[in-house]
Design a protein around this motif. Structure first.
Motif, mmCIF file in Angstrom:
data_model
loop_
_atom_site.group_PDB
_atom_site.id
_atom_site.type_symbol
_atom_site.label_atom_id
_atom_site.label_comp_id
_atom_site.label_asym_id
_atom_site.label_seq_id
_atom_site.Cartn_x
_atom_site.Cartn_y
_atom_site.Cartn_z
ATOM 1 N N MET A 1 0.749 -1.349 -0.199
ATOM 2 C CA MET A 1 -0.288 -0.219 0.041
ATOM 3 C C MET A 1 0.813 1.588 0.139
ATOM 4 S SD MET A 1 -2.760 1.603 2.624
ATOM 5 C CE MET A 1 -1.018 1.682 3.694
ATOM 6 N N ASN A 2 0.737 1.936 -0.270
ATOM 7 C CA ASN A 2 1.003 3.891 -0.857
ATOM 8 C C ASN A 2 0.374 4.645 0.531
ATOM 9 O OD1 ASN A 2 2.178 5.568 -1.249
ATOM 10 N ND2 ASN A 2 1.746 6.346 -3.784
ATOM 11 N N ASN A 3 1.306 4.566 1.282
ATOM 12 C CA ASN A 3 1.061 5.355 2.608
ATOM 13 C C ASN A 3 0.567 6.749 2.214
ATOM 14 O OD1 ASN A 3 1.595 3.373 4.494
ATOM 15 N ND2 ASN A 3 3.473 3.984 4.781
ATOM 16 N N ASN A 4 0.676 7.696 0.464
ATOM 17 C CA ASN A 4 0.789 9.139 0.324
ATOM 18 C C ASN A 4 0.137 8.760 -0.095
ATOM 19 O OD1 ASN A 4 3.514 9.838 1.446
ATOM 20 N ND2 ASN A 4 4.557 9.320 0.114
ATOM 21 N N LYS A 5 -0.905 8.114 -0.293
ATOM 22 C CA LYS A 5 -2.273 7.753 -1.530
ATOM 23 C C LYS A 5 -3.690 7.176 0.108
ATOM 24 C CE LYS A 5 -4.113 4.850 -5.474
ATOM 25 N NZ LYS A 5 -4.081 3.958 -5.926
ATOM 26 N N ARG A 6 -4.282 7.943 -0.592
ATOM 27 C CA ARG A 6 -5.535 7.788 0.200
ATOM 28 C C ARG A 6 -6.505 6.672 0.108
ATOM 29 N NH1 ARG A 6 -9.626 12.471 1.491
ATOM 30 N NH2 ARG A 6 -11.306 11.494 2.456
ATOM 31 N N ASP A 7 -6.645 6.276 1.228
ATOM 32 C CA ASP A 7 -7.258 4.285 1.662
ATOM 33 C C ASP A 7 -8.887 4.499 1.229
ATOM 34 O OD1 ASP A 7 -8.345 2.328 2.680
ATOM 35 O OD2 ASP A 7 -6.172 1.574 2.521
ATOM 36 N N ILE A 8 -8.843 3.762 0.576
ATOM 37 C CA ILE A 8 -10.419 4.480 0.142
ATOM 38 C C ILE A 8 -11.293 3.173 1.218
ATOM 39 C CG2 ILE A 8 -11.949 3.004 -1.365
ATOM 40 C CD1 ILE A 8 -10.506 4.152 -3.808
ATOM 41 N N GLY A 9 -10.174 1.966 1.926
ATOM 42 C CA GLY A 9 -11.537 1.115 2.569
ATOM 43 C C GLY A 9 -11.262 1.452 4.027
ATOM 44 N N ILE A 10 -10.722 2.881 4.340
ATOM 45 C CA ILE A 10 -10.858 3.583 5.450
ATOM 46 C C ILE A 10 -11.648 4.741 5.334
ATOM 47 C CG2 ILE A 10 -9.835 4.716 6.815
ATOM 48 C CD1 ILE A 10 -8.649 2.221 7.140
ATOM 49 N N ASP A 11 -12.153 5.237 4.051
ATOM 50 C CA ASP A 11 -13.213 5.848 4.314
ATOM 51 C C ASP A 11 -14.581 5.615 3.929
ATOM 52 O OD1 ASP A 11 -12.171 8.697 3.429
ATOM 53 O OD2 ASP A 11 -11.798 8.539 1.767
ATOM 54 N N VAL A 12 -14.387 4.056 3.200
ATOM 55 C CA VAL A 12 -15.992 3.380 3.383
ATOM 56 C C VAL A 12 -16.310 2.768 4.328
ATOM 57 C CG1 VAL A 12 -16.659 1.066 2.577
ATOM 58 C CG2 VAL A 12 -15.688 2.818 0.874
ATOM 59 N N ILE A 13 -14.789 2.072 5.293
ATOM 60 C CA ILE A 13 -14.970 1.510 7.188
ATOM 61 C C ILE A 13 -16.116 2.593 7.607
ATOM 62 C CG2 ILE A 13 -14.196 1.082 8.783
ATOM 63 C CD1 ILE A 13 -12.324 -0.757 7.683
ATOM 64 N N LYS A 14 -15.608 4.137 7.440
ATOM 65 C CA LYS A 14 -15.536 5.389 8.214
ATOM 66 C C LYS A 14 -17.314 5.689 8.242
ATOM 67 C CE LYS A 14 -13.416 8.900 9.182
ATOM 68 N NZ LYS A 14 -12.017 10.601 8.766
ATOM 69 N N CYS A 15 -17.572 5.578 6.561
ATOM 70 C CA CYS A 15 -19.042 5.114 6.274
ATOM 71 C C CYS A 15 -20.553 4.587 6.865
ATOM 72 C CB CYS A 15 -19.192 5.258 4.969
ATOM 73 S SG CYS A 15 -20.888 5.549 4.084
ATOM 74 N N ILE A 16 -19.553 3.251 7.120
ATOM 75 C CA ILE A 16 -20.401 2.150 6.947
ATOM 76 C C ILE A 16 -19.993 2.380 8.684
ATOM 77 C CG2 ILE A 16 -20.127 -0.310 7.781
ATOM 78 C CD1 ILE A 16 -19.348 -0.575 5.050
ATOM 79 N N ILE A 247 -21.653 10.534 -7.451
ATOM 80 C CA ILE A 247 -22.510 10.366 -6.158
ATOM 81 C C ILE A 247 -22.618 9.266 -5.011
ATOM 82 C CG2 ILE A 247 -25.309 9.598 -5.566
ATOM 83 C CD1 ILE A 247 -25.956 10.543 -8.399
ATOM 84 N N GLY A 248 -21.966 8.426 -4.986
ATOM 85 C CA GLY A 248 -21.384 7.030 -4.389
ATOM 86 C C GLY A 248 -20.326 7.693 -3.585
ATOM 87 N N GLY A 249 -19.158 8.112 -4.064
ATOM 88 C CA GLY A 249 -17.796 8.906 -3.404
ATOM 89 C C GLY A 249 -18.578 9.582 -2.452
ATOM 90 N N ALA A 250 -19.246 10.819 -3.073
ATOM 91 C CA ALA A 250 -19.479 11.738 -2.259
ATOM 92 C C ALA A 250 -20.033 11.337 -1.369
ATOM 93 C CB ALA A 250 -20.411 13.502 -3.297
ATOM 94 N N PHE A 251 -21.409 10.913 -1.113
ATOM 95 C CA PHE A 251 -22.398 9.580 0.067
ATOM 96 C C PHE A 251 -21.038 9.607 0.957
ATOM 97 C CE2 PHE A 251 -23.946 6.233 2.210
ATOM 98 C CZ PHE A 251 -25.386 7.377 2.283
ATOM 99 N N ILE A 252 -20.116 8.596 0.644
ATOM 100 C CA ILE A 252 -19.255 7.763 1.485
ATOM 101 C C ILE A 252 -18.034 8.589 2.057
ATOM 102 C CG2 ILE A 252 -17.100 6.105 1.250
ATOM 103 C CD1 ILE A 252 -18.342 4.704 -1.158
ATOM 104 N N LYS A 253 -17.640 9.691 1.526
ATOM 105 C CA LYS A 253 -16.741 11.126 1.925
ATOM 106 C C LYS A 253 -17.220 12.319 2.788
ATOM 107 C CE LYS A 253 -15.114 11.564 -1.754
ATOM 108 N NZ LYS A 253 -14.486 11.410 -3.485
ATOM 109 N N ILE A 254 -18.373 12.187 2.703
ATOM 110 C CA ILE A 254 -19.820 13.323 2.844
ATOM 111 C C ILE A 254 -19.879 12.634 4.764
ATOM 112 C CG2 ILE A 254 -21.660 14.215 3.860
ATOM 113 C CD1 ILE A 254 -21.665 15.064 0.749
ATOM 114 N N ILE A 255 -20.322 11.032 5.294
ATOM 115 C CA ILE A 255 -20.921 10.496 6.022
ATOM 116 C C ILE A 255 -20.097 9.926 6.521
ATOM 117 C CG2 ILE A 255 -22.032 8.343 6.820
ATOM 118 C CD1 ILE A 255 -23.949 8.486 4.846
ATOM 119 N N GLY A 256 -18.390 9.442 6.105
ATOM 120 C CA GLY A 256 -17.153 9.013 6.709
ATOM 121 C C GLY A 256 -16.520 10.370 6.855
ATOM 122 N N GLY A 257 -16.891 11.902 6.599
ATOM 123 C CA GLY A 257 -16.034 12.446 7.347
ATOM 124 C C GLY A 257 -17.003 13.428 8.593
#
Length: 321
Positions: A1-16, A247-257
């Motif tokens: 995993m590239n540590n400088n790259k945003r981890d999509i999985g963590i955004d999804v997990i925070k949303c869930i 739409i899906g990306g915005a939903f995940i990032k807004i709720i996860g954030g």
């Protein structure tokens, strides 16, 4: 995993995690109370996500590092205390709201930060050993505590201050690891479902059978597996496509954030006045929570920036994510 790259999985997990924790508190809104579930899973995911990000950068000196953790959480607490006092007519004084907003969760994670720091400092090369030692401590703790017949380790107990640390440290270990995981969405999803079913069998059985109640700490095994496979599924090809959709990306990032803010505001917004309109009452209440959480985040960002020398960054204050 590239540590400088945003981890999509963590955004999804925070949303869930935000969705599950909120749903677990909806017992007032559901006609069937058992539908208000998922809190323990949501907490596990949130602690995992919090730990995942901690070891990605050097921590440096403890006082400066811990100050950054305080600056991340407490402006939100201060802003929520002020908003509660001004607009929600809270009877408690503002000091009480500052200390106890978020109930057990805030104090718990601030304690975990201290332990995580010293594990990183002294056991960075032996993280799995530190996880094993932690597990052993919690097993001994569980054995020696007094457990009445209706004991629920996920309920109002001091014991949960301990075992959720396993998930935070697990996240830190995976975040620090350079090992590239192999993702197979179908296989990982089936394993996730299997862990979820096993977890609920133990959790439900513990309420009906004394022998299972005594051994309910065994539920940590499927909960750990569930968290691990949630992370793998969240990084799988299917959810990556959802994330890349506008739409899906915005939903995940807004709720996860807004995960922390959602956790803080939700209790003050529950009402059974619209229960005759189920399930619209669930959707409406969550939208109200989401709006309140966004207002809180804007307020906390403003509160934080007021005490800095830099000019106010209004774009940053009102940004959705």
């Amino acid at each position: 995993m590239n540590n400088n790259k945003r981890d999509i999985g963590i955004d999804v997990i925070k949303c869930i995690a935000a969705l599950l924790i909120t749903n677990s508190h909806f017992d007032l809104l559901y006609p069937y109370k058992f539908l208000a579930t998922g809190g323990s899973i949501g907490n596990s995911l949130f602690f995992f996500a919090s730990g995942f990000l901690l070891f990605l950068k050097p921590m440096g000196r403890f006082d400066n590092w811990y100050k950054k953790r305080i600056n991340r959480i407490y402006p939100t607490i201060f802003a929520w205390a002020i908003l509660c006092t001004l607009f929600l007519g809270e009877d408690e004084n503002i000091i009480y709201l500052i200390l106890y907003s978020g109930e057990w969760f805030i104090s718990c994670i601030m304690i975990y930060y201290v332990i995580i720091y010293f594990i990183n400092k002294f056991m960075r090369n032996n993280l799995m050993l530190s996880w094993g030692i932690s597990l052993l401590i919690f097993i001994v703790w569980y054995i020696i505590i007094d457990k009445p017949s209706d004991y629920d380790m996920y309920g109002i107990t001091y014991f949960k201050y301990g075992f959720y640390f396993l998930f935070m440290l697990m996240g830190a270990i995976m975040g620090a690891s350079k090992k590239q995981l192999i993702y197979n969405f179908k296989s990982d999803f089936l394993k996730l479902i299997g862990c979820c079913v096993l977890y609920y069998l133990i959790a439900i059985g513990a309420k009906k059978f004394e022998i299972i109640n005594i051994l309910q700490m065994l539920s940590l095994a499927p909960l750990i597996g569930l968290t691990y496979y949630f992370y793998k599924v969240a990084n799988g090809s299917v959810l990556k496509k959802v994330y890349q959709n506008n739409i899906g990306g915005a939903f995940i990032k807004i709720i996860g954030g807004l995960c922390l803010e959602i956790y803080l505001v939700q209790v003050s917004l529950f009402t059974d006045r619209f229960n005759n309109y189920f399930p619209l009452n669930i959707i409406g209440t969550f939208l109200a929570i989401l709006i309140a959480a966004y207002i809180l985040r804007c307020s906390s960002r403003l509160f934080s920036q007021i005490f800095k020398e830099q000019d106010l960054d209004w774009k940053g204050i009102i940004s959705l994510y």
